[in-house]
Design a protein around this motif. Structure first.
Motif, mmCIF file in Angstrom:
data_model
loop_
_atom_site.group_PDB
_atom_site.id
_atom_site.type_symbol
_atom_site.label_atom_id
_atom_site.label_comp_id
_atom_site.label_asym_id
_atom_site.label_seq_id
_atom_site.Cartn_x
_atom_site.Cartn_y
_atom_site.Cartn_z
ATOM 1 N N TRP A 1 29.255 -15.313 -37.472
ATOM 2 C CA TRP A 1 28.815 -13.955 -37.825
ATOM 3 C C TRP A 1 27.346 -13.772 -37.458
ATOM 4 O O TRP A 1 26.529 -14.692 -37.612
ATOM 5 N N THR A 2 27.002 -12.567 -36.992
ATOM 6 C CA THR A 2 25.603 -12.212 -36.734
ATOM 7 C C THR A 2 25.272 -10.954 -37.519
ATOM 8 O O THR A 2 25.978 -9.948 -37.415
ATOM 9 N N PHE A 3 24.225 -11.025 -38.320
ATOM 10 C CA PHE A 3 23.824 -9.897 -39.156
ATOM 11 C C PHE A 3 22.611 -9.206 -38.532
ATOM 12 O O PHE A 3 21.727 -9.869 -37.974
ATOM 13 N N PHE A 4 22.583 -7.883 -38.651
ATOM 14 C CA PHE A 4 21.494 -7.109 -38.062
ATOM 15 C C PHE A 4 20.870 -6.196 -39.110
ATOM 16 O O PHE A 4 21.511 -5.828 -40.100
ATOM 17 N N LYS A 5 19.632 -5.819 -38.852
ATOM 18 C CA LYS A 5 18.979 -4.800 -39.669
ATOM 19 C C LYS A 5 18.398 -3.733 -38.754
ATOM 20 O O LYS A 5 18.159 -3.965 -37.569
ATOM 21 N N SER A 6 18.173 -2.544 -39.323
ATOM 22 C CA SER A 6 17.691 -1.408 -38.529
ATOM 23 C C SER A 6 16.184 -1.485 -38.343
ATOM 24 O O SER A 6 15.456 -2.015 -39.193
ATOM 25 N N VAL A 7 15.716 -0.950 -37.204
ATOM 26 C CA VAL A 7 14.283 -0.923 -36.910
ATOM 27 C C VAL A 7 13.825 0.504 -36.615
ATOM 28 O O VAL A 7 12.974 1.060 -37.307
ATOM 29 N N GLY A 8 14.407 1.116 -35.589
ATOM 30 C CA GLY A 8 13.990 2.459 -35.172
ATOM 31 C C GLY A 8 13.317 2.433 -33.817
ATOM 32 O O GLY A 8 12.463 1.575 -33.554
ATOM 33 N N CYS A 9 13.747 3.340 -32.922
ATOM 34 C CA CYS A 9 13.180 3.418 -31.578
ATOM 35 C C CYS A 9 13.324 4.853 -31.076
ATOM 36 O O CYS A 9 13.976 5.685 -31.730
ATOM 37 N N VAL B 1 17.920 -5.649 -34.852
ATOM 38 C CA VAL B 1 17.442 -7.023 -34.689
ATOM 39 C C VAL B 1 18.233 -7.938 -35.626
ATOM 40 O O VAL B 1 18.558 -7.567 -36.758
ATOM 41 N N PRO B 2 18.556 -9.153 -35.165
ATOM 42 C CA PRO B 2 19.322 -10.079 -36.009
ATOM 43 C C PRO B 2 18.461 -10.696 -37.097
ATOM 44 O O PRO B 2 17.242 -10.827 -36.961
ATOM 45 N N TYR B 3 19.093 -11.079 -38.189
ATOM 46 C CA TYR B 3 18.410 -11.802 -39.261
ATOM 47 C C TYR B 3 19.464 -12.570 -40.056
ATOM 48 O O TYR B 3 20.669 -12.400 -39.849
ATOM 49 N N VAL B 4 19.036 -13.420 -40.969
ATOM 50 C CA VAL B 4 19.956 -14.233 -41.773
ATOM 51 C C VAL B 4 19.837 -13.797 -43.227
ATOM 52 O O VAL B 4 18.753 -13.904 -43.818
#
Length: 579
Positions: free
Chosen positions: A496-504, A470-473
């Motif tokens: 730039w687009t930054f992402f963080k991990s979630v899990g699925c 998922v994207p975040y700033v």
């Protein structure tokens, strides 16, 4: 199909007649497909062959990159095309649209298979063509059952059994040292089924290692996935010794010896590929600890374009690898992918006009057209002894698995000075740390300065799962740090687009799927050679490397973050600011 493929590649100009004949002979001698022969001989990549077929037959090419080779999970495709049929025929259902079933397959000319698919599914078939490696990877992910291991362990806990493994009770042991996971183990002991379940689950989750150990009150079963250990459903405590005995039998170890460490290996036949498993059993306070290293050759990425090099780094490495003589050192910790990188480089520069030889411990990748030697210290075949022998074999390019001692270092230097290109690895914290390490091993600075062509370092970072990231700033301070350390252009920050991990479910809850290397690559220039020759000052050497415009590990990592491939936390945990 093979005849058509040869004609297609000739017609399109991808191969000449000599190369085609060589590939046909190689395929016959080694009992492999023509596609595999062409790829292993280095004439074309698997993607190039498949895309040539796609263009010839006017069939769309399916891959993860173009977004087609991603099956729809909500359409019950596993019920339309059962796993057994899919694996036997090497096809993968992708989606259903307007009563048309889209499938990815390897052979678009197989009319019989297409008719069978039409009968089984009751739908019209739209074929896509893909590569074998991509097809198997997607198939493993789509048909894998997250709870399969848990089902087997729960069933075993309900079924009482003796705490022993009898070699005669399982048909899989007819050929000791080879385990066929595709064969049914239904009539076998519960311990055989548990071992099979552990191995199948680990392979489906892309685990590199399996850890099984006992403590005072509990049992621990963990899989190492993308560098991190994750707990999995454990067997009962009373079953652990029998499971370890089963593994010992497969790897030809002494099941009665529980006081000393033992090492062995066996091979798994699973889903159209052979997987080597290295076994280590070590006595501990509460019982033996078992560690299995899974070497799945089918999952290794041998394409240098997909390893993680920045374009400037790739060019520097390949330019150095095409020199007639010199030393190339790749540094990094154990398990950081150094062997994969060096083998990919050898595959890229391999040519029949040169004699390639490797000295490894162990030989992890079998490379066509390259003489590979396994080190055996017990009988005197060390790296140094093997390298001295190599010099009488008229080599052009030599790969030495690792420089561990002064004798090996001196042998590498001698080989480079006498007109050979030598590639090897070292265990240092960064690339330029190889210079003082080699000097400490006895290399004269003036000889090292003249022969050293390139030093590089690498680490592995986890790649974000494309399905759940998922994207975040990030905060302004972190952004400023990235711009400074990564030598990035702040005017491009809005792109730039930054992402963080979630899990699925698709990444088994980890938030990551696979790993990719980050590199620092330093090609020796005149300024760096003078520093090595005169002062060997590591600080000055690093400043000279920065002035040359090269990226260090942290900077390379930030480039992967702004492309959305990994996370800021991952780069911070793998690298340090002065690297």
């Amino acid at each position: 199909m093979a005849k058509q493929l040869g004609e297609i590649l000739l017609e399109k100009g991808h191969l000449d007649e000599v190369q085609l004949r060589q590939a046909q002979v190689f395929a016959k001698q080694n009992e492999v497909s023509l596609v595999e022969a062409i790829v292993r001989l280095g004439f074309l990549t698997e993607e190039q062959v498949t895309m040539a077929q796609a263009a010839y037959f006017s069939i769309d090419y399916a891959s993860k990159e173009n977004g087609i080779l991603i099956p729809e999970r909500e359409q019950n495709l596993n019920e339309i095309i059962p796993e057994k049929f899919a694996r036997e025929n090497m096809i993968m259902p992708l989606f259903v649209e307007d009563d048309i079933l889209a499938v990815a397959l390897l052979d678009p000319t197989n009319v019989f298979l297409l008719e069978n698919l039409k009968m089984i599914s009751g739908k019209q078939i739209r074929p896509f063509i893909t590569t074998k490696s991509q097809l198997l990877a997607v198939m493993d992910a789509f048909y894998s059952k997250k709870n399969y291991l848990e089902e087997v362990m729960v069933e075993a806990a309900r079924t009482p059994a003796a705490n022993a493994v009898n070699e005669d009770e399982d048909e899989d042991l007819d050929n000791v040292g080879v385990l066929d996971l595709d064969r049914s183990a239904s009539g076998s002991s519960q311990y055989v089924r548990q071992v099979n379940a552990i191995l199948r689950q680990a392979i489906s989750e892309r685990a590199s290692d399996i850890h099984l150990e006992m403590f005072d009150e509990r049992v621990s079963l963990r899989f190492r996935i993308d560098g991190s250990l994750y707990e999995r459903t454990t067997p009962a405590k009373e079953a652990v010794n029998a499971i370890i005995s089963r593994i010992k039998i497969l790897s030809k170890l002494d099941i009665a010896e529980k006081r000393l460490p033992q090492d062995g290996s066996f091979t798994i036949h699973y889903q159209n590929r052979a997987i080597e498993v290295r076994v280590s059993v070590c006595p501990a306070v509460f019982g033996e600890k078992l560690v299995l290293r899974i070497l799945d050759k089918g999952s290794g990425e041998m394409n240098i374009d997909k390893l993680g090099f920045e374009p400037i780094q790739k060019k520097a490495f390949l330019d150095a690898a095409q020199l007639p003589h010199g030393l190339i050192f790749l540094t990094g910790p154990t398990g950081s992918g150094k062997s994969t990188t060096l083998n990919a480089v050898l595959t890229s520069i391999r040519t029949p006009e040169l004699n390639f030889m490797t000295l490894e411990d162990p030989v992890e990748y079998k490379l066509a057209g390259i003489s590979q030697v396994q080190v055996k210290p017990a009988i005197g075949l060390t790296f140094a002894a093997g390298l001295r022998s190599f010099l009488r074999q008229d080599p052009d390019v030599i790969l030495v698995g690792e420089v561990r001692d002064n004798e090996t270092a001196e042998a590498c230097l001698k080989a480079a000075l006498t007109g050979h290109l030598v590639l090897s690895t070292l265990h240092t914290n960064d690339a330029l740390g190889a210079v003082p390490r080699l000097i400490d091993m006895g290399m004269e600075p003036f000889l090292l300065a003249s022969s050293l062509a390139l030093v590089a370092a690498q680490r592995l970072v986890r790649v974000l799962c494309p399905y759940c990231k998922v994207p975040y700033v990030p905060d302004a301070m972190t952004l400023d740090r990235m711009i400074k350390e990564g030598h990035l252009n702040p005017k491009e920050a809005n792109t730039w687009t930054f992402f963080k991990s979630v899990g699925c479910p698709k990444c088994f809850g980890t938030g990551f799927s696979g790993r990719r290397a980050i590199y620092e690559v330093y090609r020796m220039n005149e300024e760096m050679r003078n520093i090595i020759y005169k002062t060997q000052d590591l600080v000055e050497l690093k400043r000279a490397a920065i002035r040359s415009g090269s990226l260090n590990l942290r900077a390379n990592g930030w480039h992967k973050v702004i492309r959305g491939q990994t996370t800021i936390d991952e780069i911070l945990s793998i690298t340090t600011a002065d690297e």
